[in-house]
Write a protein that holds these residues in place. Structure first.
Motif, mmCIF file in Angstrom:
data_model
loop_
_atom_site.group_PDB
_atom_site.id
_atom_site.type_symbol
_atom_site.label_atom_id
_atom_site.label_comp_id
_atom_site.label_asym_id
_atom_site.label_seq_id
_atom_site.Cartn_x
_atom_site.Cartn_y
_atom_site.Cartn_z
ATOM 1 N N UNK A 54 0.795 -1.229 0.000
ATOM 2 C CA UNK A 54 0.000 0.000 0.000
ATOM 3 C C UNK A 54 0.822 1.271 0.000
ATOM 4 N N UNK A 55 2.141 1.186 -0.176
ATOM 5 C CA UNK A 55 2.977 2.369 -0.003
ATOM 6 C C UNK A 55 2.607 3.486 -0.973
ATOM 7 N N UNK A 56 2.251 3.160 -2.202
ATOM 8 C CA UNK A 56 1.908 4.209 -3.171
ATOM 9 C C UNK A 56 0.446 4.171 -3.589
ATOM 10 N N UNK A 66 -1.517 6.791 0.382
ATOM 11 C CA UNK A 66 -2.055 6.392 1.677
ATOM 12 C C UNK A 66 -0.995 6.394 2.764
ATOM 13 N N UNK A 67 0.232 5.986 2.434
ATOM 14 C CA UNK A 67 1.288 5.868 3.437
ATOM 15 C C UNK A 67 2.431 6.854 3.200
ATOM 16 N N UNK A 68 2.964 6.892 1.993
ATOM 17 C CA UNK A 68 4.125 7.739 1.711
ATOM 18 C C UNK A 68 3.702 9.191 1.543
ATOM 19 N N UNK A 102 10.991 9.392 5.127
ATOM 20 C CA UNK A 102 9.938 8.413 5.402
ATOM 21 C C UNK A 102 9.470 7.752 4.115
ATOM 22 N N UNK A 103 9.261 8.538 3.074
ATOM 23 C CA UNK A 103 8.825 7.971 1.794
ATOM 24 C C UNK A 103 9.876 7.021 1.228
ATOM 25 N N UNK A 110 9.455 -1.877 0.363
ATOM 26 C CA UNK A 110 8.812 -2.613 -0.731
ATOM 27 C C UNK A 110 9.849 -3.361 -1.565
ATOM 28 N N UNK A 111 10.935 -2.691 -1.921
ATOM 29 C CA UNK A 111 11.966 -3.342 -2.726
ATOM 30 C C UNK A 111 12.564 -4.536 -1.973
#
Length: 320
Positions: A54-56, A66-68, A102-103, A110-111
């Protein structure tokens, strides 16, 4: 058509339990009470998987992630925006190019998760095939496979990893290099796992139900897939859970040394390799956050894998 005797030959390691609407919550609560460290590790694993998914992802009805807080390569050239300490706008501060830490850490997670999971899937498949065949057939097949494993295990993994990436992916783009990192890390993981799987396969092959299967005329492939592999799968699951942490650490190590995913993609190991010792002394938090993410990820997968081993192994099922 399978006979009644054939249906009774397999003796699975994991005993089936009744399932129902409330069985999973009860099982999860029992796991948390018996293995608190494993539960903490499982929580970290779930949190990292959620971040990776959900990071992007944008908020419903808008374009805000939502997160970054921002993109992983959104730069701010003003001097006041670079090397900031943590603020409300940038909870982990910014780096030397004004990018939100943070982003970048969230995208780096994720990577790491993508590489770790993919490499472990490849390594587990190789280990399952090599270890099962080696343990079941023994003889010259076992000798060839194990001597090959011995030779590869004699080479330091980091040296083998750097050399392989230098040969196959030194001038490749980010995605091609990621592909080769996954393949190479997965192959290296399979070396040690194949030996563990071999031991489990030998133990399963010496059981009486395998002799009974041979007596009624079952072929090698039927015995392997019906009676050996089901008893090796729990070992593979535990090894895979623990090896994800090793794969994350391996990717971070080669990225720190400059052989991983190239900039501007935010690898956690590459973020640790900040430019120059003076930069590190002036802004140490830029290395603390990615290092903390790596440590938490490895700790979470290792603790969860150890607890999972205790639950799945009948010899350790009663341990606390």
């Amino acid at each position: 058509m399978a006979t009644a005797l054939d249906l009774q030959l397999t003796e699975p390691i994991i005993t089936a339990r009744p399932s129902g609407p409330g069985s999973w919550p009860r099982a999860a609560w029992r796991f948390c009470r018996r293995k608190p460290l494993g539960a903490v590790g499982g929580f970290i694993v779930i949190a990292m998987l959620v971040v990776a998914l959900l990071v992007d992802t944008a908020v419903v009805g808008g374009n805000t992630p939502l997160l970054a807080p921002s993109g992983y390569n959104d730069q701010h050239i003003r001097r006041a925006d670079r090397d900031q300490s943590p603020t409300m706008q940038h909870p982990l501060g910014t780096d030397e190019l004004g990018r939100d830490m943070l982003s970048r850490v969230l995208y780096g997670i994720r990577i790491s998760i993508v590489i770790g999971l993919s490499a472990v899937v490849i390594g587990s498949v190789i280990a399952l095939a090599a270890g099962t065949l080696s343990g079941y057939f023994s003889g010259w097949i076992d000798t060839i496979v194990q001597r090959g494993v011995d030779i590869l295990l004699a080479i330091p993994p980091i040296v083998l990893l750097i050399y392989s990436i230098s040969v196959f992916a030194s001038r490749s783009g980010a995605y091609v290099r990621m592909f080769w990192i996954i393949i190479i890390v997965g192959a290296i993981i399979s070396f040690g796992s194949a030996r563990v799987v071999r031991g489990a396969a030998i133990s399963a092959a010496n059981n009486q139900y395998v002799d009974a299967a041979r007596t009624i005329g079952a072929g090698h492939m039927r015995i392997v897939f019906r009676h050996i592999v089901p008893n090796v799968i729990p070992v593979i699951i535990v090894l895979a859970t623990v090896n994800i942490g090793s794969a994350i650490l391996a990717e971070a190590a080669i990225s720190f040394l400059g052989y991983g995913i190239p900039p501007p993609f935010p690898s956690l190991g590459g973020m640790l390799n900040i430019s120059g010792s003076s930069q590190f002394r002036a802004h140490p938090l830029e290395a603390v956050w990615p290092g903390l993410a790596i440590a938490l990820g490895v700790y979470g997968f290792n603790m969860f894998g150890d607890a999972l081993r205790d639950v799945l192994d009948p010899r350790l099922r009663g341990s606390r």
